[in-house]
Design a protein around this motif. Structure first.
Motif, PDB file in Angstrom:
ATOM      1  N   SER A  48      96.540 -45.689  78.867  1.00  0.00           N
ATOM      2  CA  SER A  48      97.711 -44.968  78.373  1.00  0.00           C
ATOM      3  C   SER A  48      98.087 -45.520  77.007  1.00  0.00           C
ATOM      4  O   SER A  48      98.079 -46.735  76.808  1.00  0.00           O
ATOM      5  N   VAL A  49      98.372 -44.639  76.061  1.00  0.00           N
ATOM      6  CA  VAL A  49      99.008 -45.101  74.812  1.00  0.00           C
ATOM      7  C   VAL A  49     100.383 -44.440  74.740  1.00  0.00           C
ATOM      8  O   VAL A  49     100.519 -43.242  74.985  1.00  0.00           O
ATOM      9  N   THR A 308      96.295 -34.846  76.141  1.00  0.00           N
ATOM     10  CA  THR A 308      95.444 -34.989  74.961  1.00  0.00           C
ATOM     11  C   THR A 308      94.524 -36.164  75.252  1.00  0.00           C
ATOM     12  O   THR A 308      94.990 -37.307  75.345  1.00  0.00           O
ATOM     13  N   VAL A 309      93.250 -35.873  75.474  1.00  0.00           N
ATOM     14  CA  VAL A 309      92.313 -36.911  75.929  1.00  0.00           C
ATOM     15  C   VAL A 309      91.384 -37.296  74.779  1.00  0.00           C
ATOM     16  O   VAL A 309      90.719 -36.447  74.188  1.00  0.00           O
ATOM     17  N   VAL A 310      91.393 -38.578  74.481  1.00  0.00           N
ATOM     18  CA  VAL A 310      90.525 -39.124  73.426  1.00  0.00           C
ATOM     19  C   VAL A 310      89.482 -39.991  74.123  1.00  0.00           C
ATOM     20  O   VAL A 310      89.822 -40.765  75.015  1.00  0.00           O
ATOM     21  N   ARG A 311      88.241 -39.849  73.762  1.00  0.00           N
ATOM     22  CA  ARG A 311      87.193 -40.587  74.479  1.00  0.00           C
ATOM     23  C   ARG A 311      86.803 -41.872  73.754  1.00  0.00           C
ATOM     24  O   ARG A 311      86.662 -41.880  72.532  1.00  0.00           O
ATOM     25  N   GLY A 312      86.610 -42.939  74.544  1.00  0.00           N
ATOM     26  CA  GLY A 312      86.026 -44.171  74.019  1.00  0.00           C
ATOM     27  C   GLY A 312      87.061 -45.214  73.617  1.00  0.00           C
ATOM     28  O   GLY A 312      88.025 -44.902  72.918  1.00  0.00           O
ATOM     29  N   ASP A 318      93.209 -44.910  67.265  1.00  0.00           N
ATOM     30  CA  ASP A 318      93.437 -43.590  66.659  1.00  0.00           C
ATOM     31  C   ASP A 318      94.271 -42.716  67.588  1.00  0.00           C
ATOM     32  O   ASP A 318      95.112 -41.937  67.134  1.00  0.00           O
ATOM     33  N   ALA A 319      94.022 -42.828  68.892  1.00  0.00           N
ATOM     34  CA  ALA A 319      94.799 -42.041  69.860  1.00  0.00           C
ATOM     35  C   ALA A 319      96.269 -42.419  69.767  1.00  0.00           C
ATOM     36  O   ALA A 319      97.155 -41.559  69.760  1.00  0.00           O
ATOM     37  N   PHE A 320      96.527 -43.722  69.679  1.00  0.00           N
ATOM     38  CA  PHE A 320      97.909 -44.207  69.592  1.00  0.00           C
ATOM     39  C   PHE A 320      98.584 -43.729  68.296  1.00  0.00           C
ATOM     40  O   PHE A 320      99.685 -43.174  68.318  1.00  0.00           O
ATOM     41  N   LEU A 321      97.889 -43.914  67.192  1.00  0.00           N
ATOM     42  CA  LEU A 321      98.481 -43.527  65.896  1.00  0.00           C
ATOM     43  C   LEU A 321      98.649 -42.008  65.814  1.00  0.00           C
ATOM     44  O   LEU A 321      99.655 -41.511  65.293  1.00  0.00           O
ATOM     45  N   GLY A 322      97.685 -41.274  66.340  1.00  0.00           N
ATOM     46  CA  GLY A 322      97.759 -39.810  66.348  1.00  0.00           C
ATOM     47  C   GLY A 322      98.958 -39.332  67.160  1.00  0.00           C
ATOM     48  O   GLY A 322      99.658 -38.393  66.760  1.00  0.00           O
ATOM     49  N   MET A 323      99.223 -40.004  68.277  1.00  0.00           N
ATOM     50  CA  MET A 323     100.381 -39.644  69.105  1.00  0.00           C
ATOM     51  C   MET A 323     101.676 -39.888  68.326  1.00  0.00           C
ATOM     52  O   MET A 323     102.579 -39.049  68.323  1.00  0.00           O
ATOM     53  N   LEU A 324     101.756 -41.019  67.622  1.00  0.00           N
ATOM     54  CA  LEU A 324     102.979 -41.277  66.829  1.00  0.00           C
ATOM     55  C   LEU A 324     103.171 -40.213  65.753  1.00  0.00           C
ATOM     56  O   LEU A 324     104.289 -39.874  65.386  1.00  0.00           O
ATOM     57  N   ARG A 325     102.045 -39.677  65.245  1.00  0.00           N
ATOM     58  CA  ARG A 325     102.129 -38.655  64.189  1.00  0.00           C
ATOM     59  C   ARG A 325     102.350 -37.256  64.750  1.00  0.00           C
ATOM     60  O   ARG A 325     102.501 -36.303  64.000  1.00  0.00           O
ATOM     61  N   GLY A 326     102.295 -37.109  66.083  1.00  0.00           N
ATOM     62  CA  GLY A 326     102.521 -35.798  66.694  1.00  0.00           C
ATOM     63  C   GLY A 326     101.268 -34.963  66.838  1.00  0.00           C
ATOM     64  O   GLY A 326     101.344 -33.739  66.996  1.00  0.00           O
ATOM     65  N   GLU A 327     100.104 -35.598  66.843  1.00  0.00           N
ATOM     66  CA  GLU A 327      98.870 -34.821  66.990  1.00  0.00           C
ATOM     67  C   GLU A 327      98.586 -34.462  68.442  1.00  0.00           C
ATOM     68  O   GLU A 327      97.660 -33.704  68.730  1.00  0.00           O
ATOM     69  N   ASN A 328      99.363 -35.023  69.349  1.00  0.00           N
ATOM     70  CA  ASN A 328      99.137 -34.771  70.780  1.00  0.00           C
ATOM     71  C   ASN A 328      99.969 -33.611  71.300  1.00  0.00           C
ATOM     72  O   ASN A 328     101.010 -33.258  70.753  1.00  0.00           O
ATOM     73  N   VAL A 329      99.471 -33.051  72.409  1.00  0.00           N
ATOM     74  CA  VAL A 329     100.278 -32.151  73.237  1.00  0.00           C
ATOM     75  C   VAL A 329     100.249 -32.776  74.620  1.00  0.00           C
ATOM     76  O   VAL A 329      99.173 -33.085  75.147  1.00  0.00           O
ATOM     77  N   ILE A 333      95.937 -39.770  76.493  1.00  0.00           N
ATOM     78  CA  ILE A 333      95.132 -40.601  77.405  1.00  0.00           C
ATOM     79  C   ILE A 333      93.845 -40.977  76.681  1.00  0.00           C
ATOM     80  O   ILE A 333      93.251 -40.142  75.997  1.00  0.00           O
ATOM     81  N   VAL A 334      93.409 -42.209  76.870  1.00  0.00           N
ATOM     82  CA  VAL A 334      92.088 -42.608  76.371  1.00  0.00           C
ATOM     83  C   VAL A 334      91.157 -42.683  77.579  1.00  0.00           C
ATOM     84  O   VAL A 334      91.438 -43.402  78.550  1.00  0.00           O
ATOM     85  N   HIS A 335      90.082 -41.913  77.517  1.00  0.00           N
ATOM     86  CA  HIS A 335      89.132 -41.867  78.632  1.00  0.00           C
ATOM     87  C   HIS A 335      87.929 -42.736  78.280  1.00  0.00           C
ATOM     88  O   HIS A 335      87.219 -42.453  77.312  1.00  0.00           O
TER      89      HIS A 335
END
Ligand code: NAP
Length: 338
Positions: A48-49, A308-312, A318-329, A333-335
């Motif tokens: 989880s991020v 919003t699932v990011v792999r690896g 990047d998943a964490f920073l992208g979430m802070l920037r609002g790139e997620n819906v 989650i990082v898979h």
């Protein structure tokens, strides 16, 4: 099974000022420790991020201790037990625990909760049926004392917590559900898929004006994920005896200056508003009722969720920073590889 000798884990290497950058972090190889008595070794499958992790990167006293420098960060994770020296967990069991941001975790079995992949997809124990879901449920029903007929406004409405707040309000008989989010696509999702009565893009113009248009008769409840200008707008639109659940203030997590808003706090007096902060960990007793009710709504199709699932592991930052920037819906989650 032969245990792996090493695994990768994310370390905080410098304390960010303002927006974090990749230079503040490092993905490092570390020895994997075999479990001692009462312990398990878990291979993480989902990490989880979350926005609160940004606060833990600062060296300040808070409700959770800061991350140490050059130490692994932690956070929610779901994994599979690969070695066990504990009676109640066996290799092959899936568990929810708190040692995320890494591939392998050795921990006390009593700090792991068994979860079932048959009952629900494993990632949902971090999101819609996990921490963010309980935050939405408890924040709306307990902290904001929601009652049928209330008009509800939620910010961050296309995110993990916000999307669930709006839908629970609708399912529990809100007279009107209004959400704000940061793109036209998210706004469309709110009204077309999640059943919000109205939604707006807060980047399109002053929040107070947009909220007044979306809720012309005012609001009874504001679920705050954002703070600042959103909170000021909500105070303007709240009716007498309105309630605010302050869940988060993400607009200021990377700010280097104190927020300019809200400037209208004096309205709290005449309107007799109640503004209450919350921490999800105070609401653990609600969990059984929350899981039963929300899983029922998911099964019936009445409550929808996105992830919003990011792999690896290498992409976790990047998943964490992208979430802070609002790139997620929905929940980010990082898979990790199965
Ligand atoms: P999330 O909403 O899934 O993701 C964060 C979202 O915040 C982004 O998608 C982005 O969406 C929005 N955002 C970022 N910067 C913003 C800004 N300057 N103004 C307005 N929106 C902004 O995250 P979450 O996990 O569900 O968390 C939502 C909030 O709840 C956070 O404030 C978090 O700290 C809080 N929280 C509190 C508790 C608790 O116990 N108190 C527990 C869980 C979460 P847009 O595209 O819409 O900008």
């Amino acid at each position: 099974m032969t245990l792996p000798a090493t695994g990768r884990e994310w370390h905080l290497t410098a304390r960010p000022r303002g927006w974090p950058t990749p230079a503040d972090f490092a993905l490092r190889e570390a020895p994997v420790r075999a479990p001692g008595p009462g312990q398990v070794l878990v291979r993480n499958l989902y990490l989880s991020v979350d926005p609160y992790m940004r606060g833990r990167m600062n060296d300040v006293k808070s409700y959770v201790p800061p991350y140490g420098l050059d130490e692994p960060m932690d956070g929610g994770a779901v994994g599979i037990v690969v070695a066990s020296e504990a009676e109640d967990l066996a290799p092959g069991d899936h568990v929810l625990h708190g040692l995320g941001w890494r591939e392998y975790a050795t921990l006390e079995a009593r700090h792991a909760t068994k979860v079932s992949a048959e009952l629900a997809p494993l990632s949902t124990y971090l999101g819609v049926l996990g921490m963010t879901g309980l935050t939405a449920y408890a924040g709306l029903l307990e902290v904001a004392s929601f009652a049928g007929g209330d008009a509800v406004f939620v910010s961050g409405a296309a995110g993990a917590v916000g999307s669930q707040v709006g839908q629970i309000a609708r399912l529990k008989g809100a007279s009107r559900v209004v959400g704000s989010a940061g793109s036209a696509e998210k706004v469309r999702l709110l009204t077309e898929e999640y059943g919000f009565d109205a939604a707006f893009n807060y980047k399109d113009g002053p929040v107070a004006e947009q909220l007044r248009r979306a809720a012309p008769d005012g609001i009874d409840v504001y679920f705050d994920n954002v703070g600042g200008e959103h909170l000021e707008a909500a105070i303007d639109s709240l009716k007498v005896h309105g309630r605010v659940a302050v869940c988060g203030m993400i607009a200021q997590y990377n700010a280097t200056e104190p927020p300019a808003a809200p400037r209208n706090l004096a309205l709290v007096i005449g309107k007799r508003l109640r503004i209450q902060g919350m921490l999800v960990r105070d609401h653990a007793a609600l969990r059984p009722r929350f899981v039963e009710e929300v899983s029922g709504w998911i099964r019936s199709g009445e409550l929808k969720y996105h992830e919003t699932v990011v792999r690896g592991i290498e992409n976790a930052l990047d998943a964490f920073l992208g979430m802070l920037r609002g790139e997620n819906v929905g929940k980010t989650i990082v898979h990790l590889d199965d």
